[in-house]
Scaffold this motif. Structure first.
Motif, PDB file in Angstrom:
ATOM      1  N   LEU A 298       0.825  -1.219   0.000  1.00 49.33           N
ATOM      2  CA  LEU A 298       0.000   0.000   0.000  1.00 49.33           C
ATOM      3  C   LEU A 298       0.861   1.272   0.000  1.00 49.33           C
ATOM      4  O   LEU A 298       0.455   2.320  -0.503  1.00 49.33           O
ATOM      5  N   ALA A 299       2.056   1.162   0.555  1.00 51.16           N
ATOM      6  CA  ALA A 299       2.948   2.337   0.596  1.00 51.16           C
ATOM      7  C   ALA A 299       3.728   2.496  -0.705  1.00 51.16           C
ATOM      8  O   ALA A 299       4.561   3.410  -0.816  1.00 51.16           O
ATOM      9  N   GLY A 300       3.466   1.633  -1.684  1.00 45.42           N
ATOM     10  CA  GLY A 300       4.293   1.624  -2.888  1.00 45.42           C
ATOM     11  C   GLY A 300       3.802   2.507  -4.022  1.00 45.42           C
ATOM     12  O   GLY A 300       4.438   2.585  -5.067  1.00 45.42           O
ATOM     13  N   ASP A 301       2.656   3.186  -3.830  1.00 47.06           N
ATOM     14  CA  ASP A 301       2.155   4.064  -4.893  1.00 47.06           C
ATOM     15  C   ASP A 301       2.879   5.413  -4.863  1.00 47.06           C
ATOM     16  O   ASP A 301       3.251   5.904  -3.799  1.00 47.06           O
ATOM     17  N   ALA A 302       3.005   6.020  -6.043  1.00 44.71           N
ATOM     18  CA  ALA A 302       3.653   7.334  -6.133  1.00 44.71           C
ATOM     19  C   ALA A 302       2.679   8.313  -6.821  1.00 44.71           C
ATOM     20  O   ALA A 302       1.470   8.055  -6.873  1.00 44.71           O
ATOM     21  N   VAL A 303       3.223   9.396  -7.311  1.00 41.55           N
ATOM     22  CA  VAL A 303       2.383  10.441  -7.894  1.00 41.55           C
ATOM     23  C   VAL A 303       2.893  10.799  -9.286  1.00 41.55           C
ATOM     24  O   VAL A 303       4.083  10.719  -9.552  1.00 41.55           O
ATOM     25  N   GLY A 304       1.964  11.199 -10.156  1.00 38.83           N
ATOM     26  CA  GLY A 304       2.370  11.714 -11.455  1.00 38.83           C
ATOM     27  C   GLY A 304       1.450  12.868 -11.834  1.00 38.83           C
ATOM     28  O   GLY A 304       0.288  12.916 -11.419  1.00 38.83           O
ATOM     29  N   ARG A 305       1.982  13.775 -12.591  1.00 36.23           N
ATOM     30  CA  ARG A 305       1.171  14.896 -13.056  1.00 36.23           C
ATOM     31  C   ARG A 305       0.193  14.391 -14.114  1.00 36.23           C
ATOM     32  O   ARG A 305       0.588  13.699 -15.041  1.00 36.23           O
ATOM     33  N   ALA A 306      -1.081  14.741 -13.970  1.00 38.27           N
ATOM     34  CA  ALA A 306      -2.097  14.279 -14.923  1.00 38.27           C
ATOM     35  C   ALA A 306      -2.387  15.373 -15.954  1.00 38.27           C
ATOM     36  O   ALA A 306      -2.076  16.549 -15.730  1.00 38.27           O
ATOM     37  N   ASP A 307      -2.986  14.964 -17.053  1.00 40.12           N
ATOM     38  CA  ASP A 307      -3.424  15.936 -18.052  1.00 40.12           C
ATOM     39  C   ASP A 307      -4.867  16.310 -17.723  1.00 40.12           C
ATOM     40  O   ASP A 307      -5.802  15.565 -18.021  1.00 40.12           O
ATOM     41  N   LEU A 308      -5.049  17.482 -17.113  1.00 41.24           N
ATOM     42  CA  LEU A 308      -6.397  17.834 -16.646  1.00 41.24           C
ATOM     43  C   LEU A 308      -7.315  18.303 -17.763  1.00 41.24           C
ATOM     44  O   LEU A 308      -8.483  18.620 -17.509  1.00 41.24           O
ATOM     45  N   SER A 309      -6.826  18.321 -18.998  1.00 44.50           N
ATOM     46  CA  SER A 309      -7.778  18.622 -20.075  1.00 44.50           C
ATOM     47  C   SER A 309      -8.820  17.492 -20.155  1.00 44.50           C
ATOM     48  O   SER A 309      -9.931  17.700 -20.640  1.00 44.50           O
ATOM     49  N   SER A 310      -8.486  16.314 -19.648  1.00 46.20           N
ATOM     50  CA  SER A 310      -9.485  15.236 -19.578  1.00 46.20           C
ATOM     51  C   SER A 310     -10.618  15.620 -18.634  1.00 46.20           C
ATOM     52  O   SER A 310     -11.787  15.308 -18.898  1.00 46.20           O
ATOM     53  N   LEU A 311     -10.272  16.290 -17.564  1.00 42.93           N
ATOM     54  CA  LEU A 311     -11.303  16.752 -16.628  1.00 42.93           C
ATOM     55  C   LEU A 311     -12.161  17.834 -17.290  1.00 42.93           C
ATOM     56  O   LEU A 311     -13.391  17.833 -17.175  1.00 42.93           O
ATOM     57  N   GLU A 312     -11.505  18.723 -18.000  1.00 46.53           N
ATOM     58  CA  GLU A 312     -12.242  19.746 -18.761  1.00 46.53           C
ATOM     59  C   GLU A 312     -13.237  19.060 -19.708  1.00 46.53           C
ATOM     60  O   GLU A 312     -14.413  19.429 -19.771  1.00 46.53           O
ATOM     61  N   ASN A 313     -12.778  18.035 -20.408  1.00 48.41           N
ATOM     62  CA  ASN A 313     -13.649  17.333 -21.352  1.00 48.41           C
ATOM     63  C   ASN A 313     -14.845  16.702 -20.644  1.00 48.41           C
ATOM     64  O   ASN A 313     -15.976  16.765 -21.143  1.00 48.41           O
ATOM     65  N   LEU A 314     -14.600  16.121 -19.491  1.00 45.43           N
ATOM     66  CA  LEU A 314     -15.716  15.506 -18.750  1.00 45.43           C
ATOM     67  C   LEU A 314     -16.717  16.560 -18.293  1.00 45.43           C
ATOM     68  O   LEU A 314     -17.932  16.399 -18.442  1.00 45.43           O
ATOM     69  N   CYS A 315     -16.201  17.640 -17.705  1.00 48.08           N
ATOM     70  CA  CYS A 315     -17.120  18.678 -17.176  1.00 48.08           C
ATOM     71  C   CYS A 315     -17.954  19.295 -18.294  1.00 48.08           C
ATOM     72  O   CYS A 315     -19.133  19.612 -18.100  1.00 48.08           O
ATOM     73  N   ARG A 316     -17.335  19.456 -19.461  1.00 48.66           N
ATOM     74  CA  ARG A 316     -18.062  20.080 -20.576  1.00 48.66           C
ATOM     75  C   ARG A 316     -19.015  19.102 -21.257  1.00 48.66           C
ATOM     76  O   ARG A 316     -20.142  19.450 -21.594  1.00 48.66           O
ATOM     77  N   THR A 317     -18.560  17.852 -21.408  1.00 46.67           N
ATOM     78  CA  THR A 317     -19.376  16.874 -22.129  1.00 46.67           C
ATOM     79  C   THR A 317     -20.577  16.416 -21.302  1.00 46.67           C
ATOM     80  O   THR A 317     -21.599  16.025 -21.846  1.00 46.67           O
ATOM     81  N   PHE A 318     -20.406  16.438 -19.981  1.00 48.27           N
ATOM     82  CA  PHE A 318     -21.475  15.944 -19.111  1.00 48.27           C
ATOM     83  C   PHE A 318     -21.920  17.043 -18.134  1.00 48.27           C
ATOM     84  O   PHE A 318     -21.702  16.936 -16.924  1.00 48.27           O
ATOM     85  N   PRO A 319     -22.561  18.100 -18.667  1.00 52.78           N
ATOM     86  CA  PRO A 319     -22.894  19.233 -17.792  1.00 52.78           C
ATOM     87  C   PRO A 319     -23.910  18.872 -16.714  1.00 52.78           C
ATOM     88  O   PRO A 319     -24.012  19.569 -15.703  1.00 52.78           O
ATOM     89  N   LYS A 320     -24.634  17.770 -16.923  1.00 51.20           N
ATOM     90  CA  LYS A 320     -25.625  17.392 -15.900  1.00 51.20           C
ATOM     91  C   LYS A 320     -25.020  16.484 -14.835  1.00 51.20           C
ATOM     92  O   LYS A 320     -25.720  16.100 -13.895  1.00 51.20           O
TER      93      LYS A 320
END
Ligand code: RAT
Ligand code: ZN
Length: 444
Positions: A298-320
């Motif tokens: 469980l302690a073996g996970d790390a972090v990476g920078r994500a491409d948040l344009s995917s989040l933009e796409n979700l918020c825009r495509t699914f406004p409801k």
């Protein structure tokens, strides 16, 4: 620098304001600048928190609910630090009993080193909060104390000490141990609310579709045929059982939407429509780089920078749909605020995992206040062990106090002082009402 004085605001308060619908201006009861920080501290201390994401469990879940000194010490945040300060190899460590693991961590991080990291200080703060010694060579007294507690009253005491009124759990309907508790029907608890966690479905369909099939759903490995409708039926049935506050998934830093993947197909065709129908937000925790070092488990996970344009796409495509979002990379925090300014169906929450250190919480929270006012949820504890809520929320209050005081001081210097009621309204929104309204907490 022009400092706003009490008389300035009192004067404004007496000016007629025909266009204002309120009988008084906001000027009445303004605090003097030197009074602000005390008022902020008082309100922070007195406002109970809704902890929107934890891994705690209500007592009816039995051994799934972790508490006590051995669990506190074997928290995976501390295990990661242990391997840096001990010659014990992960394989050796994981072959030990929990008690032996806790002893080893205590020795390495609390006796042979000074516990100045965030997670080690947290254990010290918990011991101290219960009046237990923090500098003993062994854990005898601490163990005796926790063994003497009865769980129900201990929970109430811990929640009182932490200033928490409700904690939101993380519930996996495909975990056999957990599912059997839900199926027995004895899980309702007013202070432990459920969340329908979907990692197994959205991230690991190939190894989990059969578990759905075993529960009687007509799904297949390719998610073809009736699979989408059947996943929805599964979600609706578990909704009835759990009454979750939201659905949730943690996503890797490589998450991309849109992209032709089975995960995105299930997300768009099954999960998001179900969330719309049930009026539930979907929580996305984005940026985990899974198992960078599998030996640490469980302690073996790390972090990476994500491409948040995917989040933009979700918020825009699914406004409801409504998206509760926490991002793990420090580099993604500012973008998250920008997207929240663009999409009101996006609610940033928490300073997650590697972000939950005072220096970074401070930076993120200042940025969020500057960009979003009070329209975000500043923190969640992510507690896995009951007593962690004591130090995690005490640290949050301690970090928030100067940030909020400074925001109010700047506001006063710019010409609009604050009242205690303003401070109360803001902190209530940050600690409670953003969560209540987004999660329909009062309606369940
Ligand atoms: O912070 C943590 O404890 C992580 O291990 C994760 O559990 C994370 O919070 C998650 O919910 O995926
Ligand atoms: Zn978590």
């Amino acid at each position: 620098m022009v400092r706003a004085s009490r008389s300035d605001f009192c004067m404004k308060a007496t000016l007629p304001e025909p266009s204002s619908p309120r009988p008084e201006s906001v000027g009445a009861g303004m605090l003097e600048i030197p009074q602000i920080s005390q008022a902020v501290e008082n309100v922070l201390a007195a406002t109970p928190i809704i902890d929107v994401h934890t891994h705690l469990f209500a007592p009816s879940f039995g051994k799934l609910g972790l508490w006590g000194i051995d669990e506190l010490l074997t928290y995976h945040y501390l295990e990661a630090e242990f391997f840096r300060s001990s010659h014990t190899k992960p394989e050796q460590y994981f072959s030990l009993s929990k008690r032996q693991q806790a002893d080893a961590i205590w020795r390495a991080l609390f006796i042979e080193n000074t516990p100045i990291s965030e997670s080690t200080r947290g254990v010290v703060a918990v011991l101290n909060a219960f009046g237990l010694p923090t500098d003993r060579l062994d854990l005898t007294e601490a163990r005796a104390f926790f063994q003497a507690q009865s769980l129900d009253s201990h929970i109430q005491r811990v929640f009182g000490m932490a200033g928490v009124s409700v904690v939101v759990m993380t519930n996996d309907p495909l975990d056999p141990e957990e599912a059997s508790v839900w199926l027995s029907g004895a899980c309702e608890h007013p202070q432990f609310r459920a969340v329908l966690r979907l990692d197994k479905i959205l991230r690991y369909w190939a190894v989990n579709w059969q578990a759905l099939a075993a529960q009687g759903y007509n799904v297949d490995a390719q998610a073809s045929g009736k699979s989408v409708a059947e996943v929805q039926r599964f979600l609706f049935n578990w909704y009835k059982r759990m009454r979750p506050m939201y659905m949730a998934v943690s996503l890797p830093d490589t998450f991309v939407y849109p992209a032709k993947t089975l995960s995105n197909y299930l997300l768009a065709e099954a999960v998001l429509p179900a969330c719309r129908e049930l009026n539930l937000p979907l929580s996305l925790m984005i940026g985990v780089r899974l198992q960078a070092n599998p030996a640490l488990r469980l302690a073996g996970d790390a972090v990476g920078r994500a491409d948040l344009s995917s989040l933009e796409n979700l918020c825009r495509t699914f406004p409801k749909n409504r998206f509760l979002v926490s991002v793990l990379s420090r580099e993604n925090q500012h973008e998250l605020c920008v997207y929240a300014r663009k999409f009101s169906n996006l609610m940033p929450f928490g300073c997650w995992w590697f972000m939950n250190n005072p220096s970074i919480v401070e930076e993120i929270t200042r940025e969020r206040i500057e960009m979003l006012g009070t329209s975000f949820i500043p923190q969640h504890s992510d507690a896995r062990v009951l007593e962690q809520v004591i130090y995690k929320w005490s640290n949050t209050r301690r970090t928030l106090a100067p940030i909020l005081s400074n925001a109010y001081r700047l506001l006063a210097e710019d010409g609009r002082g604050v009242t205690r009621n303003d401070i109360q309204r803001d902190i209530t929104r940050l600690f409670r009402s953003n969560a209540e309204s987004w999660m329909n907490l009062n309606g369940h």
